[in-house]
Write an enzyme that holds these catalytic residues in place. Sequence first.
Site: not given
Length: 354
Positions: A133, A170, A201
């Site tokens: 990320s 993620h 997330k």
Amino acid sequence: MRAGPLSGDARVKEAAVAAIRRLGAGSGGSRLTNGSLALHEELEARLAEFLGRPAVMVTSAGYLANLAVGALLGPGDVVIGDRLVHACLIDAVRLGGARLRRYRHNDMDHLERLLAAGDPDAGRMIVTEGMFSTSGNVCDFSTSGNVCDLPGIAKLARTYGARVVMDSAHDAGLLGDAGRGAAEAHGLEEAVDVQTITFSKSFGTIGGAVAGPEEIILYLRHHARSMVFTAALSPACAAAALAALEIVVAEPERRRRLRTAAGRLSGELAGLGYAVVPSDRPVIAVPVGEDLRCFRLWRELFDEGVFTTAMISPGVPPGQALIRVSLTATHTDAQLDRIAAAFAAAGRRAGLLH
């Protein structure tokens, strides 16, 4: 302006409220003492089914899930980690007493040199994230994007007898036909020995989990300090994660919509002149450089009504500060247009665009 992810979904919120009414706000103890609930076990069983793993251990946070990996390490072991892995994986290595070597992001030649230079009799583990990320402009989006080079890692792991741990914070819930993450997207789930995820997330709440072989998970339940000495995940968060998981499984169109939106916005940001290569990854890293310029752009975007994340050192290498844009499946086309317009105006005022 923020569009609601699963944390704002009525089904997820109601599941959390119902769990509080039935089980209270917390158990007051660790899973090994008086904190384990049937709800935790239900969530673990459902996650194991979803991830296609023999067993799963639920933890109170994603950080603690990765920290549990330290229990698998000892002073004679060597861990070779991607330079951009999350801090909790680095802390896990320190906790386990192993030696840590870092390879350049997604650089398989460098990884192989480190593996070849190590003691062949030492236990070896490769740690990576499924989707990074904070890669910004240090990653070649035109090839593997900000997704790990799992084919290369798997080949080297076989050659040098190394285990593979993947942090899917993620990518779980997003990548792959079923949403199981980067390993599924690569068709190499069997190459990953241990997979960790966070609920903060795609699953819209707090908590985490470690997935892998049954004997490994059983060992971690009794030896991982982040599991043994931490209060159990609250009933509200466990119920919310379970409800979110059901939505992830039942509504794959959310993943398709999200990736379409990401491709559109990243393309528009690149068209404005930002150093972003178009990609369908929903976490868009916009490289800025110096910390003060990053803070300036963040403030200008905030004044435009767009909330982003300013990533500076130690979250990213010094001098590689970036703005992180996190999209959700519920962002509308009108909102994407507004975000792009905000970046245009804010970038000009911050002196980043001409």
